[in-house]
Motif scaffolding. Structure first.
Motif, PDB file in Angstrom:
ATOM      1  N   MET A 190      34.232  35.886  46.283  1.00 32.49           N
ATOM      2  CA  MET A 190      34.572  36.228  44.779  1.00 32.49           C
ATOM      3  C   MET A 190      33.803  35.192  43.903  1.00 32.49           C
ATOM      4  SD  MET A 190      38.523  36.045  43.303  1.00 32.49           S
ATOM      5  CE  MET A 190      38.933  37.634  43.899  1.00 32.49           C
ATOM      6  N   THR A 191      33.322  35.124  42.813  1.00 27.48           N
ATOM      7  CA  THR A 191      32.631  34.192  41.895  1.00 27.48           C
ATOM      8  C   THR A 191      33.988  33.721  41.538  1.00 27.48           C
ATOM      9  OG1 THR A 191      32.649  35.845  40.114  1.00 27.48           O
ATOM     10  CG2 THR A 191      30.573  35.806  41.658  1.00 27.48           C
ATOM     11  N   ARG A 192      33.474  32.602  40.765  1.00 25.95           N
ATOM     12  CA  ARG A 192      34.483  31.690  40.058  1.00 25.95           C
ATOM     13  C   ARG A 192      34.992  32.225  38.767  1.00 25.95           C
ATOM     14  NH1 ARG A 192      33.072  25.515  39.601  1.00 25.95           N
ATOM     15  NH2 ARG A 192      33.207  26.039  41.957  1.00 25.95           N
ATOM     16  N   PRO A 193      34.113  32.895  37.918  1.00 27.15           N
ATOM     17  CA  PRO A 193      34.725  33.574  36.739  1.00 27.15           C
ATOM     18  C   PRO A 193      35.688  34.776  37.332  1.00 27.15           C
ATOM     19  CG  PRO A 193      32.456  33.331  36.533  1.00 27.15           C
ATOM     20  CD  PRO A 193      32.841  32.848  38.010  1.00 27.15           C
ATOM     21  N   GLU A 194      35.491  35.547  38.381  1.00 24.52           N
ATOM     22  CA  GLU A 194      36.326  36.543  38.848  1.00 24.52           C
ATOM     23  C   GLU A 194      37.850  35.885  39.433  1.00 24.52           C
ATOM     24  OE1 GLU A 194      33.759  38.281  41.800  1.00 24.52           O
ATOM     25  OE2 GLU A 194      33.023  39.876  40.593  1.00 24.52           O
ATOM     26  N   ALA A 195      37.677  34.836  39.865  1.00 23.38           N
ATOM     27  CA  ALA A 195      38.880  33.943  40.469  1.00 23.38           C
ATOM     28  C   ALA A 195      39.578  33.735  39.309  1.00 23.38           C
ATOM     29  CB  ALA A 195      38.499  32.795  41.221  1.00 23.38           C
ATOM     30  N   ALA A 196      38.858  33.163  38.221  1.00 17.09           N
ATOM     31  CA  ALA A 196      39.892  32.710  36.956  1.00 17.09           C
ATOM     32  C   ALA A 196      40.298  34.061  36.291  1.00 17.09           C
ATOM     33  CB  ALA A 196      38.715  32.023  35.937  1.00 17.09           C
ATOM     34  N   ALA A 197      39.902  34.997  36.356  1.00 19.00           N
ATOM     35  CA  ALA A 197      40.290  36.222  35.669  1.00 19.00           C
ATOM     36  C   ALA A 197      41.364  37.000  36.493  1.00 19.00           C
ATOM     37  CB  ALA A 197      39.286  37.081  35.142  1.00 19.00           C
ATOM     38  N   ARG A 198      41.435  36.648  37.877  1.00 15.40           N
ATOM     39  CA  ARG A 198      42.388  37.497  38.520  1.00 15.40           C
ATOM     40  C   ARG A 198      44.046  36.883  38.194  1.00 15.40           C
ATOM     41  NH1 ARG A 198      42.809  36.492  45.018  1.00 15.40           N
ATOM     42  NH2 ARG A 198      44.292  38.254  45.460  1.00 15.40           N
ATOM     43  N   PRO A 199      45.047  37.838  37.764  1.00 10.44           N
ATOM     44  CA  PRO A 199      46.018  37.282  37.520  1.00 10.44           C
ATOM     45  C   PRO A 199      47.106  36.489  38.512  1.00 10.44           C
ATOM     46  CG  PRO A 199      45.878  39.684  37.265  1.00 10.44           C
ATOM     47  CD  PRO A 199      44.517  39.272  38.080  1.00 10.44           C
ATOM     48  N   GLN A 200      47.436  35.596  37.995  1.00 15.59           N
ATOM     49  CA  GLN A 200      48.076  34.381  38.931  1.00 15.59           C
ATOM     50  C   GLN A 200      49.696  34.541  38.999  1.00 15.59           C
ATOM     51  OE1 GLN A 200      46.181  32.220  40.790  1.00 15.59           O
ATOM     52  NE2 GLN A 200      44.400  33.525  40.142  1.00 15.59           N
ATOM     53  N   GLY A 201      50.363  35.296  37.972  1.00 20.27           N
ATOM     54  CA  GLY A 201      51.599  35.140  37.968  1.00 20.27           C
ATOM     55  C   GLY A 201      52.300  36.576  37.410  1.00 20.27           C
ATOM     56  N   ILE A 202      53.376  36.739  37.508  1.00 17.53           N
ATOM     57  CA  ILE A 202      54.090  38.131  37.329  1.00 17.53           C
ATOM     58  C   ILE A 202      54.105  38.459  36.009  1.00 17.53           C
ATOM     59  CG2 ILE A 202      55.419  38.298  39.349  1.00 17.53           C
ATOM     60  CD1 ILE A 202      57.848  37.413  37.761  1.00 17.53           C
ATOM     61  N   LEU A 203      53.890  37.281  35.059  1.00 18.46           N
ATOM     62  CA  LEU A 203      54.010  37.388  33.486  1.00 18.46           C
ATOM     63  C   LEU A 203      52.593  37.345  32.832  1.00 18.46           C
ATOM     64  CD1 LEU A 203      56.824  34.988  32.373  1.00 18.46           C
ATOM     65  CD2 LEU A 203      56.811  37.499  32.789  1.00 18.46           C
ATOM     66  N   ASP A 204      51.563  37.317  33.866  1.00 19.15           N
ATOM     67  CA  ASP A 204      50.074  37.627  33.444  1.00 19.15           C
ATOM     68  C   ASP A 204      49.988  38.950  33.394  1.00 19.15           C
ATOM     69  OD1 ASP A 204      49.605  35.139  33.699  1.00 19.15           O
ATOM     70  OD2 ASP A 204      48.731  35.002  35.624  1.00 19.15           O
ATOM     71  N   LYS A 205      48.888  39.357  32.609  1.00 15.95           N
ATOM     72  CA  LYS A 205      48.302  40.921  32.351  1.00 15.95           C
ATOM     73  C   LYS A 205      47.736  41.391  33.799  1.00 15.95           C
ATOM     74  CE  LYS A 205      47.478  41.112  27.467  1.00 15.95           C
ATOM     75  NZ  LYS A 205      46.358  41.299  26.445  1.00 15.95           N
ATOM     76  N   PRO A 206      48.088  42.448  34.421  1.00 20.05           N
ATOM     77  CA  PRO A 206      48.847  43.728  33.625  1.00 20.05           C
ATOM     78  C   PRO A 206      50.133  43.851  34.023  1.00 20.05           C
ATOM     79  CG  PRO A 206      47.584  44.386  35.696  1.00 20.05           C
ATOM     80  CD  PRO A 206      47.359  42.968  35.468  1.00 20.05           C
ATOM     81  N   TYR A 207      50.929  42.733  34.527  1.00 19.88           N
ATOM     82  CA  TYR A 207      52.229  42.865  34.938  1.00 19.88           C
ATOM     83  C   TYR A 207      53.193  42.542  34.123  1.00 19.88           C
ATOM     84  CZ  TYR A 207      49.160  42.482  39.303  1.00 19.88           C
ATOM     85  OH  TYR A 207      48.224  42.553  40.182  1.00 19.88           O
ATOM     86  N   ARG A 208      53.022  41.714  32.899  1.00 23.90           N
ATOM     87  CA  ARG A 208      53.789  41.181  31.984  1.00 23.90           C
ATOM     88  C   ARG A 208      54.921  42.243  31.583  1.00 23.90           C
ATOM     89  NH1 ARG A 208      50.765  38.952  27.547  1.00 23.90           N
ATOM     90  NH2 ARG A 208      50.294  37.547  29.096  1.00 23.90           N
ATOM     91  N   LEU A 209      54.477  43.510  30.866  1.00 27.13           N
ATOM     92  CA  LEU A 209      55.364  44.222  30.505  1.00 27.13           C
ATOM     93  C   LEU A 209      56.579  44.887  31.404  1.00 27.13           C
ATOM     94  CD1 LEU A 209      53.393  46.198  27.896  1.00 27.13           C
ATOM     95  CD2 LEU A 209      55.240  44.526  27.400  1.00 27.13           C
ATOM     96  N   VAL A 210      55.855  45.302  32.578  1.00 28.49           N
ATOM     97  CA  VAL A 210      56.647  45.678  33.712  1.00 28.49           C
ATOM     98  C   VAL A 210      57.640  44.753  34.110  1.00 28.49           C
ATOM     99  CG1 VAL A 210      56.472  46.673  36.071  1.00 28.49           C
ATOM    100  CG2 VAL A 210      54.667  47.172  34.312  1.00 28.49           C
ATOM    101  N   SER A 211      57.159  43.463  34.547  1.00 32.62           N
ATOM    102  CA  SER A 211      58.203  42.331  34.769  1.00 32.62           C
ATOM    103  C   SER A 211      59.424  42.173  33.990  1.00 32.62           C
ATOM    104  CB  SER A 211      57.476  40.944  34.907  1.00 32.62           C
ATOM    105  OG  SER A 211      56.364  41.152  36.002  1.00 32.62           O
ATOM    106  N   ILE A 212      59.024  42.171  32.688  1.00 33.24           N
ATOM    107  CA  ILE A 212      60.085  41.848  31.638  1.00 33.24           C
ATOM    108  C   ILE A 212      61.159  43.170  31.674  1.00 33.24           C
ATOM    109  CG2 ILE A 212      60.750  41.523  29.090  1.00 33.24           C
ATOM    110  CD1 ILE A 212      58.060  39.993  28.867  1.00 33.24           C
TER     111      ILE A 212
END
Length: 459
Positions: free
Chosen positions: A1-23
């Protein structure tokens, strides 16, 4: 995995695309948590007002029993058509049950409302579990389940106390009707989250008959209700109905759970069985805490609710803690630590009740119990998903929820039998017998945890 891809990877449940579902999902958990804690607090007053003290345990076991039917239907529906519509239907039934219970003029009608409420609540649990399994990667699942448990913190802080105050000054009916009002904005938050989910790909049938499973679930619910009725009988009739009801309940459970769950086979079967034993131990003790604190120790309903408040806060806090620990603590270790804490708390309640020690010891001890449950529960759920293929997520989520509710309902019924056999309702021996039964169930859960093996995590 390249560094930009790793940075774009969601790190938490409030990051996109999980934010709305989590809340949205956590909002529903908050509503369900408030209702459960509130009813536990005010149930003694309801039973006295509707002349239904003999049906005290059934008011809790009934919705757990009907919830099993909702779990089976939601699990099958989620596997075949996705969990979104199952979630909508479950919330509608949950709200309808609250209205029936809140306006009930008699105890039988109140129990009918609780049955409808349980049907919706059971389906709600499974639908949310499947949503998590389908859209969150395994590394985020401990965090979202920790968030679910943490969503209990605010209701735990204020729910029991508010329920006690509302019940004392406005009447217990407003506890139910007020929750209905809260359901509407919660669903308004969930709708955008559900629309953001990708369309569900229908899965091929896995060989399990949804009709047959629904019928087994109905039989299980009937057996559980029969077990509760046994507590109100005398003599031989009590033991015949109790023994027969337990036997039928175990037979009905078998096809609703993974193969060999009742034989405690290592792996997923033991995980599911352990969840049922742990839930039964904790629930069968907790529902009697407000009763024993008001009846034997003279506390008001609001003060008795502090035991549930502290426990709920501990449950949510320890759930967040285990989520942050991640892989540094194995699932098996976290589960065993949690079960040990919950079982020890039941032992404290039993000891305080038997020796008539100060009531604050019970409240403090139940804080430990909540912490133990919060540490164990998310890991049990994640371990279940680690054993599940995509086609099995609905069934195994349903099985986990069935073990949770079914184990609690059966334990409540057997605890009610112990409560009625040991002495007059509300006497010291009756409470001691019930808490002793809960302690035995907790010890059994701890023993079964030794048969839980760690499974390599899915990618």
């Amino acid at each position: 995995m390249t560094r930009p891809e790793a940075a774009a990877r969601p790190q938490g449940i409030l990051d996109k695309p999980y934010r709305l579902v989590s809340i949205g999902a956590c909002a529903l958990i908050v509503i369900a948590a408030f209702e459960q804690l509130a009813v536990t607090t005010i149930m003694p007053a309801i039973a006295r007002d509707l002349d239904g003290l003999a049906l005290y345990a059934l008011a809790f076991a009934g919705p757990l029993a009907s919830g099993v039917i909702g779990m089976v239907l939601a699990g099958d529906w989620s596997d075949r058509r996705g969990p979104v519509k199952a979630l909508y239907a479950s919330v509608a039934l949950f709200a309808l049950g609250l209205v029936i219970a809140g306006t009930a003029p008699t105890m039988p009608i109140f129990l009918a409302g609780r049955l409808v409420q349980g049907l919706g609540g059971g389906a709600l649990t499974v639908a949310l579990y499947v949503i998590v399994a389908k859209i969150y990667p395994p590394r985020l699942q401990p965090k979202i389940f920790g968030a679910f448990a943490a969503a209990w913190v605010v209701p735990a802080l204020v729910g029991p106390f508010i329920a006690g105050v509302v019940g004392q000054y406005l009447g217990w009916r407003w506890v139910f009707l007020g929750v209905v009002v809260l359901v509407l904005p919660a669903m308004a938050m969930v709708l955008p989250a559900m629309r953001s989910m990708a369309p569900h790909d229908r899965l091929e049938p896995d060989g399990r008959s949804s009709t047959a499973r629904a019928l087994w679930a109905v039989l299980l619910a009937i057996a559980i209700l029969g077990l509760n009725i046994a507590a109100d009988l005398d003599g031989v009739a009590r033991w015949v109905l109790a023994t027969g009801g337990l036997a039928v309940a175990l037979v009905a459970l078998r096809p609703l759970l993974p193969a060999a769950s009742l034989r405690l086979r290592r792996g997923l079967p033991s995980v599911i069985a352990m969840r049922g034993l742990l839930a039964g131990a904790f629930m069968s003790a907790e529902v009697y805490l407000p009763y024993v604190l008001t009846e034997r120790f003279g506390l008001t309903a609001a003060l008795a609710g502090l035991a549930l408040s502290f426990s709920g806060v501990a449950w949510g806090s320890s759930s967040l803690a285990q989520g942050r620990l991640g892989d540094r603590v194995s699932h098996r270790t976290a589960i065993r630590i949690g079960i040990l804490g919950a079982t020890a708390a039941i032992g404290v309640v039993l000891l305080v009740t038997a020796l008539e020690l100060p009531a604050w010891v019970i409240i403090g001890g139940w804080f430990l119990g909540g912490a133990g449950m919060g540490f164990a529960y998310p890991r049990i759920t994640v371990l279940t998903f680690d054993y599940s293929t995509p086609a099995e997520q609905g069934f195994n989520s349903s099985a986990l929820a069935i073990a949770d509710s079914g184990g609690s309902a059966i334990a409540l019924a057997l605890g009610a039998v112990a409560f009625s056999v040991a002495g007059a309702p509300g006497s010291q021996p009756s409470f001691v017998a019930t808490f002793a039964f809960s302690l035995v169930a907790g010890i059994l859960a701890l023993i079964v945890s030794a048969r839980v093996s760690q499974r390599p995590r899915r990618a």
